[in-house]
Design an enzyme around this catalytic site. Structure first.
Site, mmCIF file in Angstrom:
data_model
loop_
_atom_site.group_PDB
_atom_site.id
_atom_site.type_symbol
_atom_site.label_atom_id
_atom_site.label_comp_id
_atom_site.label_asym_id
_atom_site.label_seq_id
_atom_site.Cartn_x
_atom_site.Cartn_y
_atom_site.Cartn_z
ATOM 1 N N GLU A 38 7.198 0.380 0.038
ATOM 2 C CA GLU A 38 6.454 0.175 1.293
ATOM 3 C C GLU A 38 5.748 1.455 1.718
ATOM 4 O O GLU A 38 6.338 2.540 1.700
ATOM 5 C CB GLU A 38 7.437 -0.294 2.365
ATOM 6 C CG GLU A 38 6.936 -1.458 3.166
ATOM 7 C CD GLU A 38 6.711 -2.723 2.351
ATOM 8 O OE1 GLU A 38 5.536 -2.967 1.969
ATOM 9 O OE2 GLU A 38 7.674 -3.451 2.081
ATOM 10 N N THR A 93 3.622 2.945 0.165
ATOM 11 C CA THR A 93 3.376 3.782 -1.016
ATOM 12 C C THR A 93 1.982 3.526 -1.578
ATOM 13 O O THR A 93 1.442 4.367 -2.284
ATOM 14 C CB THR A 93 4.415 3.490 -2.108
ATOM 15 O OG1 THR A 93 4.538 2.067 -2.230
ATOM 16 C CG2 THR A 93 5.776 4.075 -1.753
ATOM 17 N N ASP A 98 -1.762 -5.737 -1.068
ATOM 18 C CA ASP A 98 -1.765 -7.157 -0.713
ATOM 19 C C ASP A 98 -2.751 -7.944 -1.568
ATOM 20 O O ASP A 98 -2.426 -9.005 -2.109
ATOM 21 C CB ASP A 98 -2.111 -7.335 0.770
ATOM 22 C CG ASP A 98 -1.128 -6.608 1.665
ATOM 23 O OD1 ASP A 98 -0.036 -6.245 1.184
ATOM 24 O OD2 ASP A 98 -1.455 -6.396 2.845
ATOM 25 N N TYR A 110 0.071 1.977 12.037
ATOM 26 C CA TYR A 110 -0.163 1.992 10.595
ATOM 27 C C TYR A 110 -1.122 3.130 10.241
ATOM 28 O O TYR A 110 -0.861 3.933 9.330
ATOM 29 C CB TYR A 110 -0.727 0.634 10.153
ATOM 30 C CG TYR A 110 -0.949 0.509 8.661
ATOM 31 C CD1 TYR A 110 0.005 -0.078 7.850
ATOM 32 C CD2 TYR A 110 -2.117 0.977 8.066
ATOM 33 C CE1 TYR A 110 -0.190 -0.205 6.478
ATOM 34 C CE2 TYR A 110 -2.321 0.864 6.704
ATOM 35 C CZ TYR A 110 -1.363 0.268 5.917
ATOM 36 O OH TYR A 110 -1.568 0.156 4.555
HETATM 37 C C1 GLA Z 1 0.401 -3.690 4.756
HETATM 38 C C2 GLA Z 1 -0.846 -3.187 4.045
HETATM 39 C C3 GLA Z 1 -0.537 -2.767 2.613
HETATM 40 C C4 GLA Z 1 0.664 -1.827 2.556
HETATM 41 C C5 GLA Z 1 1.819 -2.359 3.394
HETATM 42 C C6 GLA Z 1 2.948 -1.381 3.489
HETATM 43 O O1 GLA Z 1 0.832 -4.878 4.188
HETATM 44 O O2 GLA Z 1 -1.827 -4.191 4.036
HETATM 45 O O3 GLA Z 1 -1.666 -2.194 2.027
HETATM 46 O O4 GLA Z 1 0.305 -0.539 2.946
HETATM 47 O O5 GLA Z 1 1.423 -2.710 4.706
HETATM 48 O O6 GLA Z 1 3.554 -1.203 2.260
#
Ligand code: GLA
Length: 385
Positions: free
Chosen positions: A35, A37, A174, A226
């Protein structure tokens, strides 16, 4: 509720009065481990969910796009002027306009299209409903337009839609998961090189199950947390003189931490570097078929997100603690944080007991009842018919 593919077709027919030329599906995802990363050029290990988004679509003669979604009574229509101005189309339709923009910005002749979207991926639960929409729309437009665009280039384009059109500074995980995952496997992705390895993740054969627990705590990237984590990682990498935190080897972690002068940054770095190592260790165990043994790595990942990266919330920590107390082999928050879902690895026979224990813990704390789902790794984006 009717099957999601049937709903997409019905929505198309209702809005446009004809049948679609085709339907394209893309799943939601959970991340098994790794996560925060991805934007540090590191490693992730997501798998696709059996919950899908389906786009029914047909090309039109002019360069305009009309989109209907179950999320809204009215279709949204836009043309090249709106598509070429990041941020102009807002709300759920921005993910569609973003894909049109990313394709056009990359020099592709995007066909005008009519689209109807239906989805079983819950919105706002951290299961990548937005990447599912982007990827299904991308698959539809590539095929309707006969675009020369191999699927291994789709994740970056869909990510650009999200980063540059919608304005969310997310990484590549994602979209890669939603596009590249295979049934029965987790996707081991090197986010720097985009090399992937399909790692068998046969829960049935191991007598195990993965429970996805929706904390129902609102999942909020947009509130800046974030982006703040990402900025802090990038500043730390610059201070350490490396391109990204992925370049700090586990063996050099202590020396790297000693070169940083504030405790918060040290903890952020420690999360990312140890999390990359946990992904590698998880992959080793899965390659050796030792699925049950990954549990402690999942739980350690959670502790790191809670204590070092500070991205969990009380509902999430409660779900993890209750699942572990009820006998889960491992449990962790999955996704960006500040809400969303927890995944728990459990003996198949214990799934119900663990789900009940989490629901009881929520009731005791006065939290809204959690959602629970048992999932098996599904396949990525594809054409349906
Ligand atoms: C979200 C973002 C991803 C990733 C995760 C954390 O889902 O869209 O790119 O950074 O958080 O791992």
């Amino acid at each position: 509720m009717t099957d999601v593919a049937a709903r997409a077709s019905a929505g198309f027919h209702q809005t446009y009065g004809t049948a679609p030329a085709g339907r394209w599906a893309a799943p939601g995802r959970v991340n098994l481990i790794g996560e925060h990363t991805d934007y540090n050029d590191g490693f992730v290990l997501p798998f696709a969910l059996p919950l899908r988004t389906v786009v029914a679509a047909a090309a039109r003669d002019d360069a305009r796009w009309t989109v209907r979604s179950e999320l809204s009574a009215d279709p949204v229509e836009f043309g090249p002027a709106e598509a070429d101005a990041p941020g102009r189309v807002t709300g759920w339709a921005a993910y569609v306009a973003g894909v049109v923009w990313a394709l056009r910005a990359a020099g592709h002749q995007v066909p005008g299209a009519r689209l109807a979207i239906a989805s079983d991926v819950p919105v706002g639960s951290g299961l990548s409903s937005s990447a599912a929409v982007e990827s299904a729309v991308l698959a539809a437009l590539v095929e309707l337009g006969g675009l020369d665009l191999p699927a291994d280039r789709w994740p970056r384009l869909a990510q650009r839609a999200e980063n540059d059109y919608v304005g969310a500074p997310t990484g590549i995980m994602d979209q890669s998961a939603v596009i590249r995952c295979r049934k029965g496997h987790a996707l081991f992705l090197d986010c720097r090189t985009e090399e992937v390895e399909q790692i068998p993740f046969d829960l049935d054969a191991a007598g195990l199950a993965v429970l996805v627990i929706d904390s129902r705590a609102p999942h909020r990237h947009a509130d800046g947390e974030y982006a703040a984590r990402r900025a802090s990682c990038e500043r730390a990498a610059a201070r350490l003189g490396v391109p990204a935190l992925r370049d700090v080897a586990t063996a050099d972690l202590d020396a790297a931490l000693a070169r940083l002068d504030d405790d918060e940054t040290r903890r952020r770095v420690r999360h990312v570097v140890t999390e990359d190592q946990r992904v590698l260790d998880t992959v080793e165990l899965l390659r050796a078929g030792r699925v049950a043994e990954i549990g402690p790595l999942l739980t350690a990942s959670h502790a790191s997100m809670r204590d070092d990266f500070e991205i969990t919330v009380p509902e999430i920590d409660t779900a993890v603690e209750a699942a572990l107390a009820a006998g889960a082999l491992g449990a962790r928050m999955t996704g960006g944080g500040f809400g969303g879902c927890v995944l728990a690895l459990v003996e198949a026979a214990a799934a119900e007991r663990v789900a009940t224990a989490v629901a009881d813990a929520y009731a005791e704390r006065g939290f809204a009842a959690p959602g629970t789902l048992t999932v098996l790794p599904a396949g990525g984006a594809h054409r349906l018919d």
